[in-house]
Write a protein that holds these residues in place. Structure first.
Motif, PDB file in Angstrom:
ATOM      1  N   SER A   1      13.186   7.620  26.579  1.00  0.00           N
ATOM      2  CA  SER A   1      12.321   6.997  27.556  1.00  0.00           C
ATOM      3  C   SER A   1      11.182   6.016  26.410  1.00  0.00           C
ATOM      4  CB  SER A   1      11.284   7.742  28.264  1.00  0.00           C
ATOM      5  OG  SER A   1      12.185   8.422  29.456  1.00  0.00           O
ATOM      6  N   MET A   2      11.019   6.678  25.493  1.00  0.00           N
ATOM      7  CA  MET A   2       9.929   6.078  24.498  1.00  0.00           C
ATOM      8  C   MET A   2      10.459   5.040  23.959  1.00  0.00           C
ATOM      9  SD  MET A   2       9.746   8.726  21.321  1.00  0.00           S
ATOM     10  CE  MET A   2       8.686   7.953  20.443  1.00  0.00           C
ATOM     11  N   LEU A   3      11.846   4.830  23.854  1.00  0.00           N
ATOM     12  CA  LEU A   3      12.553   3.744  23.357  1.00  0.00           C
ATOM     13  C   LEU A   3      12.918   2.558  24.278  1.00  0.00           C
ATOM     14  CD1 LEU A   3      14.838   5.159  20.306  1.00  0.00           C
ATOM     15  CD2 LEU A   3      12.598   4.165  19.988  1.00  0.00           C
ATOM     16  N   PHE A   4      13.395   2.960  25.449  1.00  0.00           N
ATOM     17  CA  PHE A   4      13.973   2.069  26.430  1.00  0.00           C
ATOM     18  C   PHE A   4      12.756   1.184  26.929  1.00  0.00           C
ATOM     19  CE2 PHE A   4      17.783   4.496  28.055  1.00  0.00           C
ATOM     20  CZ  PHE A   4      18.582   3.996  26.863  1.00  0.00           C
ATOM     21  N   ALA A   5      11.616   1.963  26.938  1.00  0.00           N
ATOM     22  CA  ALA A   5      10.270   1.393  27.663  1.00  0.00           C
ATOM     23  C   ALA A   5       9.793   0.194  26.921  1.00  0.00           C
ATOM     24  CB  ALA A   5       9.380   2.308  28.072  1.00  0.00           C
ATOM     25  N   PRO A   6       9.675   0.337  25.558  1.00  0.00           N
ATOM     26  CA  PRO A   6       9.187  -0.927  24.792  1.00  0.00           C
ATOM     27  C   PRO A   6      10.400  -1.949  24.945  1.00  0.00           C
ATOM     28  CG  PRO A   6       9.325   0.874  23.426  1.00  0.00           C
ATOM     29  CD  PRO A   6       9.561   1.305  24.818  1.00  0.00           C
ATOM     30  N   VAL A   7      11.588  -1.723  24.865  1.00  0.00           N
ATOM     31  CA  VAL A   7      12.716  -2.650  24.734  1.00  0.00           C
ATOM     32  C   VAL A   7      12.312  -3.564  26.053  1.00  0.00           C
ATOM     33  CG1 VAL A   7      15.179  -3.287  25.110  1.00  0.00           C
ATOM     34  CG2 VAL A   7      14.464  -1.398  23.198  1.00  0.00           C
ATOM     35  N   LEU A   8      12.342  -2.903  27.198  1.00  0.00           N
ATOM     36  CA  LEU A   8      12.108  -3.495  28.387  1.00  0.00           C
ATOM     37  C   LEU A   8      10.848  -4.462  28.455  1.00  0.00           C
ATOM     38  CD1 LEU A   8      12.798  -4.206  31.630  1.00  0.00           C
ATOM     39  CD2 LEU A   8      11.499  -1.892  31.917  1.00  0.00           C
ATOM     40  N   LEU A   9       9.714  -3.586  27.869  1.00  0.00           N
ATOM     41  CA  LEU A   9       8.477  -4.335  28.022  1.00  0.00           C
ATOM     42  C   LEU A   9       8.251  -5.643  27.262  1.00  0.00           C
ATOM     43  CD1 LEU A   9       5.619  -4.204  29.436  1.00  0.00           C
ATOM     44  CD2 LEU A   9       4.872  -2.940  27.376  1.00  0.00           C
TER      45      LEU A   9
END
Length: 355
Positions: free
Chosen positions: A305-313
């Protein structure tokens, strides 16, 4: 019983899946983390390169490593790099806080706003504009964080009133009540103060634009402490997934875990909302994607989650700049357009249970 409750005992047993299989699964998950990290580096480089002002790739690369005071160098180092770093911090914070919220409340539809944190931050900004005349993002951030902290404390106090501990259900009900009161207060202030409404409406969309290094430095320590708390709670969250009684039997201090989890959510979501404004769907969707990829183990869910979220944002921020050129579309609008269909697709593919 939830899927996590059924899966957790098997994950630590020596059943049909032997040590070799478990090592292979762990290796695949580790490779997935490395691939996600590579994707994060890629979108970060795109964020530094692409913008409303076109800069050639070679000029971007040279200015990135050898700042020379040129216009391209100033744009990259004073605007795009701080914006990208802030996107990284806000994405990490939203992804982790969403995963924590869904685990602590055992509610698959929980997001960082469920405990009133986001609206608390928004109320802080309303107060800053309407009563103190604050007009800059750097000024908003402190009021937003204080509002988020105050709302979190109030929700926890209401959820743990009496002799009983704060249970997920009580916290959700308290969060809904506090959110309703804060929304009514903010709406009343904004309706009675058109000037405050005019300023607030730009902040409330959610954006990484116009934020400088000062805001990054303010948000960094809060996100760092929240990140350490969240990752340290992962084993306890796995035990609590089987229920409070089972968690206690496994040696977990349920009250302490919930308090530290609430503090982590307050720090992460408060810092993210204060720095960038309320950004929808990231904290809600990303943990579901992480569980879809790696299963119920909270250690892996939090890490992904801590990597997927900044990729999305950051990817959404870059997309907003490209689609809105020569202006830009605010990242909060882009994440809503991207997150809503993705969440619907996840709902259609699988039953939303607390994994």
């Amino acid at each position: 019983m939830s899927v996590e409750a059924q899966a957790a005992p098997r994950s630590g047993s020596s059943g049909p899946a032997g040590p070799g299989v478990r090592r292979s699964v762990a290796a695949l998950r580790g490779l997935g983390l490395l691939a996600t990290l590579a994707a994060l580096v890629l979108v970060g480089l795109l964020s530094v390169w692409l913008g409303t002002r076109g800069i050639p790739v070679t000029s971007t690369w040279n200015a990135l490593w050898q700042p020379d005071g040129s216009e391209a160098s100033v744009i990259i180092h004073e605007y795009r790099i701080p914006r990208t770093v802030l996107g990284l911090l806000v994405g990490v914070a939203l992804g982790l806080s969403g995963a924590l919220m869904q685990s602590l409340t055992r509610n698959p539809l929980a997001d960082p706003g469920l405990l009133g944190v986001s609206l608390g931050a928004s109320t802080g900004v309303v107060v800053a504009i309407a009563f103190f005349g604050v007009g800059t993002a750097l000024g908003y951030v402190w009021f937003a964080f204080l509002g988020a902290a105050a709302a979190s404390v109030l929700v926890y106090v209401l959820g743990s009133s009496g002799r009983t501990l704060a249970t997920p259900d009580r916290l959700v009900v308290a969060g809904a009540a506090v959110t309703a009161v804060l929304f009514a207060f903010s709406s009343a202030v904004l309706l009675l103060n058109p000037r405050a409404f005019d300023q607030f409406r730009f902040w409330t969309v959610g954006s990484l634009a116009g934020r400088n290094t000062d805001i990054v430095l303010i948000a960094l320590p809060f996100v760092a402490v929240g990140l350490l708390l969240a990752l340290g709670l992962a084993p306890s969250l796995n035990a609590l997934a089987m229920g409070d009684e089972a968690g206690r039997a496994l040696g977990v201090n349920v009250g302490r875990t919930r308090v530290l989890g609430a503090v982590a959510v307050m720090l992460l979501c408060g810092a993210a909302t204060a720095a960038a404004g309320p950004i929808a769907f990231v904290g809600l969707v990303v943990p579901h994607v992480a569980r879809f990829v790696v299963g119920p183990d909270q250690r892996w869910v939090l890490a992904y989650s801590m990597l997927f979220a900044p990729v999305l944002l950051i990817g959404a921020d870059v997309l907003g700049r490209v689609l809105g050129s020569p202006g830009e579309i605010q990242v909060g609008i882009v994440t809503a357009f991207l997150g809503a269909p993705l969440f619907i697709a996840l709902c259609r593919r699988r039953k939303l249970v607390m994994l």
